[in-house]
Motif scaffolding. Structure first.
Motif, mmCIF file in Angstrom:
data_model
loop_
_atom_site.group_PDB
_atom_site.id
_atom_site.type_symbol
_atom_site.label_atom_id
_atom_site.label_comp_id
_atom_site.label_asym_id
_atom_site.label_seq_id
_atom_site.Cartn_x
_atom_site.Cartn_y
_atom_site.Cartn_z
ATOM 1 N N ALA A 347 0.832 -1.210 0.000
ATOM 2 C CA ALA A 347 0.000 0.000 0.000
ATOM 3 C C ALA A 347 0.861 1.251 0.000
ATOM 4 C CB ALA A 347 -0.918 -0.002 1.225
ATOM 5 N N LEU A 348 2.006 1.175 0.669
ATOM 6 C CA LEU A 348 2.909 2.341 0.677
ATOM 7 C C LEU A 348 3.482 2.580 -0.716
ATOM 8 C CD1 LEU A 348 4.999 2.183 3.989
ATOM 9 C CD2 LEU A 348 3.091 3.682 3.407
ATOM 10 N N GLU A 349 3.774 1.496 -1.415
ATOM 11 C CA GLU A 349 4.290 1.646 -2.781
ATOM 12 C C GLU A 349 3.239 2.328 -3.648
ATOM 13 O OE1 GLU A 349 5.540 -2.053 -4.422
ATOM 14 O OE2 GLU A 349 6.904 -2.514 -2.776
ATOM 15 N N ALA A 350 1.976 1.942 -3.488
ATOM 16 C CA ALA A 350 0.887 2.561 -4.257
ATOM 17 C C ALA A 350 0.759 4.035 -3.904
ATOM 18 C CB ALA A 350 -0.419 1.833 -3.984
ATOM 19 N N ASP A 351 0.893 4.348 -2.609
ATOM 20 C CA ASP A 351 0.813 5.748 -2.180
ATOM 21 C C ASP A 351 1.925 6.570 -2.809
ATOM 22 O OD1 ASP A 351 -1.343 5.116 -0.655
ATOM 23 O OD2 ASP A 351 -0.262 5.059 1.265
ATOM 24 N N ARG A 352 3.125 5.987 -2.842
ATOM 25 C CA ARG A 352 4.257 6.728 -3.431
ATOM 26 C C ARG A 352 4.040 6.947 -4.924
ATOM 27 N NH1 ARG A 352 7.465 3.817 0.407
ATOM 28 N NH2 ARG A 352 7.705 2.083 -1.063
ATOM 29 N N ASP A 353 3.462 5.946 -5.605
ATOM 30 C CA ASP A 353 3.198 6.086 -7.038
ATOM 31 C C ASP A 353 2.190 7.215 -7.278
ATOM 32 O OD1 ASP A 353 4.945 4.113 -7.616
ATOM 33 O OD2 ASP A 353 3.426 2.547 -7.978
ATOM 34 N N GLU A 354 1.170 7.277 -6.417
ATOM 35 C CA GLU A 354 0.158 8.332 -6.558
ATOM 36 C C GLU A 354 0.784 9.705 -6.337
ATOM 37 O OE1 GLU A 354 -3.220 7.767 -4.119
ATOM 38 O OE2 GLU A 354 -3.718 5.778 -4.932
ATOM 39 N N GLU A 355 1.658 9.778 -5.325
ATOM 40 C CA GLU A 355 2.321 11.057 -5.045
ATOM 41 C C GLU A 355 3.189 11.478 -6.229
ATOM 42 O OE1 GLU A 355 4.486 10.531 -1.463
ATOM 43 O OE2 GLU A 355 2.715 10.386 -0.178
ATOM 44 N N ASP A 356 3.882 10.468 -6.798
ATOM 45 C CA ASP A 356 4.739 10.780 -7.955
ATOM 46 C C ASP A 356 3.889 11.257 -9.133
ATOM 47 O OD1 ASP A 356 6.931 10.035 -6.508
ATOM 48 O OD2 ASP A 356 7.091 8.010 -7.383
ATOM 49 N N ALA A 357 2.723 10.612 -9.322
ATOM 50 C CA ALA A 357 1.841 10.988 -10.440
ATOM 51 C C ALA A 357 1.323 12.395 -10.241
ATOM 52 C CB ALA A 357 0.679 9.997 -10.532
ATOM 53 N N VAL A 358 0.948 12.733 -9.020
ATOM 54 C CA VAL A 358 0.455 14.076 -8.724
ATOM 55 C C VAL A 358 1.546 15.104 -8.984
ATOM 56 C CG1 VAL A 358 -0.301 15.606 -6.861
ATOM 57 C CG2 VAL A 358 -1.274 13.308 -7.060
ATOM 58 N N SER A 359 2.785 14.749 -8.615
ATOM 59 C CA SER A 359 3.901 15.673 -8.811
ATOM 60 C C SER A 359 4.127 15.926 -10.291
ATOM 61 C CB SER A 359 5.191 15.098 -8.191
ATOM 62 O OG SER A 359 5.035 14.971 -6.805
ATOM 63 N N VAL A 360 4.003 14.850 -11.085
ATOM 64 C CA VAL A 360 4.218 14.991 -12.538
ATOM 65 C C VAL A 360 3.118 15.872 -13.131
ATOM 66 C CG1 VAL A 360 4.196 13.769 -14.726
ATOM 67 C CG2 VAL A 360 5.451 12.814 -12.782
ATOM 68 N N ASP A 361 1.841 15.628 -12.720
ATOM 69 C CA ASP A 361 0.733 16.434 -13.205
ATOM 70 C C ASP A 361 0.887 17.900 -12.833
ATOM 71 O OD1 ASP A 361 -0.379 14.216 -14.287
ATOM 72 O OD2 ASP A 361 -1.825 13.868 -12.659
ATOM 73 N N TYR A 362 1.351 18.125 -11.629
ATOM 74 C CA TYR A 362 1.509 19.508 -11.156
ATOM 75 C C TYR A 362 2.598 20.204 -11.966
ATOM 76 C CZ TYR A 362 2.465 23.442 -8.106
ATOM 77 O OH TYR A 362 2.656 24.715 -7.632
ATOM 78 N N SER A 363 3.642 19.467 -12.296
ATOM 79 C CA SER A 363 4.751 20.046 -13.083
ATOM 80 C C SER A 363 4.281 20.394 -14.492
ATOM 81 C CB SER A 363 5.928 19.085 -13.155
ATOM 82 O OG SER A 363 6.433 18.835 -11.864
ATOM 83 N N ALA A 364 3.448 19.485 -15.032
ATOM 84 C CA ALA A 364 2.951 19.717 -16.397
ATOM 85 C C ALA A 364 2.025 20.934 -16.411
ATOM 86 C CB ALA A 364 2.193 18.482 -16.876
ATOM 87 N N ASP A 365 1.180 21.091 -15.443
ATOM 88 C CA ASP A 365 0.274 22.239 -15.379
ATOM 89 C C ASP A 365 1.066 23.536 -15.246
ATOM 90 O OD1 ASP A 365 -1.849 20.562 -15.559
ATOM 91 O OD2 ASP A 365 -2.283 20.497 -13.383
ATOM 92 N N ALA A 366 2.160 23.444 -14.528
ATOM 93 C CA ALA A 366 2.969 24.643 -14.291
ATOM 94 C C ALA A 366 3.596 25.106 -15.585
ATOM 95 C CB ALA A 366 4.057 24.364 -13.255
ATOM 96 N N GLU A 367 3.913 24.168 -16.452
ATOM 97 C CA GLU A 367 4.522 24.552 -17.743
ATOM 98 C C GLU A 367 3.483 25.182 -18.637
ATOM 99 O OE1 GLU A 367 6.295 21.094 -19.347
ATOM 100 O OE2 GLU A 367 7.887 20.973 -17.873
#
Length: 367
Positions: A347-367
Motif C-alpha cells: 500500500a505504501l508503494e501505491a501511495d508513493r506512485d500516486e504522489e509521484d503521479a500528482v507531482s508529474v501532473d503539477y509540473s505539467a500544469d505549471a509549464e
C-alpha cells in the motif's frame, strides 16, 4: 609426741582436695593462655585456655580479671609440676548439659552464636556445650553457603539430646517452617486478586521467577513478565531484585503474579495509536510461510501477509525479509476485539506512485 616439721605444719594449714572435686578460687594472675587461681591449697590452680573454653579464639585476658572469683573442677591434684590442673569449661558443660536437657524436654527455643562451620552443618555453643545443627536443619530451603552463618546469632530447638555419646543436635528448620506457616496464614487472610504487592525474587528459572511476598512465594510466569516478549527470564530478572507485582490468581496456597498492569496495556489506546491508515515502523519478530509478524510495540504484533510485502510476487517472506529487520508499513486493518492488526508495505508503494503521479501532473500544469 614428736614435733611436726615446718612443711608438715604448712600442709595441715591448707585444705585437702581430690580429683573431680568442685572448688572455688580467686584469680591471682591472667595470661593469654592460662589463668592462675588461689584455691586455698598449698599449690596454685591452673586453668589452660583449652580448659576454659571451646572457643579457640578467646583471649583470657579479655574475659577474666585478677580478683575474680571462679568455681572450677579439679582435673589433677598434681599436674607433674606441683600445680593443680583445673577446668572451667567442663564444669560449665555439666551445668550446660542440664540446661540443654531441660530445653530438650520443654521444647524451649534457644539462642546462641554460631562458632564453627563444618562440611555437614554448623555448630553453636550453649553454656560450653557444643550443639551441632546439620545442614538439612539449618534452613527451610537449600543453603549452598553455610559460611554466612559464622558469628551470627540464631534460634533453634534441641531435637536430639544424648550427652553420653556427646551428641546434641539442634534444629532451626522447624522454627522457620512454623514462622513461615504463620506468615502465610496472615498473608492469605488479607491477600486478594487484583492487589499490588511488593516482593523479592528468590529464584529465576527458564519458565519464570518465584517471588517472596513475605512468607508466601508467588510465581511470575514468563508469559506474565511483560506485555512484550521475554525469551530468557534470567537476562531480565535476578535473585534479590525487588518487584511490585499484580496478584493475578490465588488457588489454595498457589499465587499467580503478573507485571501486566492494566494501565500499561498497549491495546488500551489501540484505536488511537494503531488507527487504519497510519504509517508505522516496527521490527520483524518472526516469520511463517504466509507472512511476517511485526512488533509495533511491546505486546502488539501485526501481520504483514506475504501478498502485502510488495507489488512484485514474493514466494515467502524470508526471501525478502529477516528477523530483527526494521520495516515501515501502513496499517490497513484493526480488530481491537480480537487484537489483530494487518499491515501492508504494498500500500505504501501505491501511495508513493500516486504522489509521484500528482507531482508529474503539477509540473505539467505549471509549464
Amino acid at each position: 609426741m614428736s614435733e611436726l616439721s615446718f612443711e608438715q605444719m604448712l600442709d595441715e594449714s591448707f585444705k585437702t582436695i581430690h580429683n573431680g572435686e568442685v572448688v572455688e578460687g580467686t584469680v591471682i594472675d591472667v595470661k593469654p593462655e592460662e589463668i592462675i587461681l588461689n584455691i586455698g591449697y598449698k599449690a596454685d590452680g591452673i586453668i589452660t585456655k583449652n580448659e576454659y573454653s571451646n572457643d579457640p579464639s578467646v583471649d583470657l585476658t579479655k574475659v577474666v580479671s585478677v580478683g575474680d572469683t571462679m568455681t572450677v573442677k579439679v582435673l589433677k591434684v598434681n599436674d607433674g609440676e606441683g600445680q593443680v590442673l583445673l577446668t572451667y569449661k567442663r564444669l560449665a558443660a555439666e551445668k550446660g548439659n542440664e540446661r540443654l536437657r531441660e530445653a530438650f524436654e520443654n521444647k524451649e527455643v534457644l539462642k546462641a552464636t554460631v562458632t564453627q562451620i563444618l562440611g555437614g552443618g554448623i555448630c553453636a555453643t550453649v553454656d560450653e556445650v557444643r550443639v551441632f545443627i546439620p545442614a538439612s536443619l539449618v534452613s527451610d530451603s537449600y543453603e549452598k553457603d553455610l559460611g554466612k552463618y559464622e558469628g551470627q546469632e540464631i534460634e533453634f530447638v534441641i531435637s536430639e539430646f544424648n550427652p553420653r555419646r556427646n551428641r546434641v543436635i539442634g534444629d532451626r528448620r522447624q522454627l522457620l517452617v512454623a514462622e513461615r506457616a504463620e506468615k502465610q496464614k496472615e498473608l492469605f487472610a488479607r491477600l486478594k486478586v487484583g492487589d499490588r504487592v511488593e516482593g523479592v525474587i528468590k529464584n529465576v528459572t527458564d519458565f519464570g521467577a518465584f517471588v517472596d511476598l513475605g512468607g508466601v512465594d508467588g510465581l511470575l510466569h514468563i508469559s506474565e513478565m511483560s506485555w512484550g516478549r521475554i525469551d530468557n527470564p534470567k537476562k531480565n530478572f535476578h535473585v534479590g531484585d525487588t518487584l511490585t507485582v499484580l496478584v493475578k490468581d490465588i488457588h489454595d496456597t498457589k499465587v499467580a503474579l503478573s507485571l501486566k498492569f492494566p494501565e500499561t496495556n498497549p491495546w488500551a489506546n489501540a484505536a488511537e495509536n494503531f488507527a487504519v491508515g497510519t504509517v508505522i515502523t516496527g521490527k520483524v519478530a518472526r516469520m511463517t510461510d504466509f507472512g511476517a509478524f511485526v512488533e509495533l510495540a511491546p505486546g502488539v504484533d501485526a501481520l504483514l501477509h506475504v501478498s502485502q510485502i510488495s507489488r512484485e510476487h514474493v514466494e515467502k517472506p524470508s526471501d525478502v525479509l529477516s528477523v530483527g529487520q526494521e520495516i515501515t508499513a501502513k496499517i490497513v486493518d484493526l480488530n481491537e476485539e480480537e487484537k489483530k492488526i494487518s499491515l501492508s508495505m504494498k500500500a505504501l508503494e501505491a501511495d508513493r506512485d500516486e504522489e509521484d503521479a500528482v507531482s508529474v501532473d503539477y509540473s505539467a500544469d505549471a509549464e
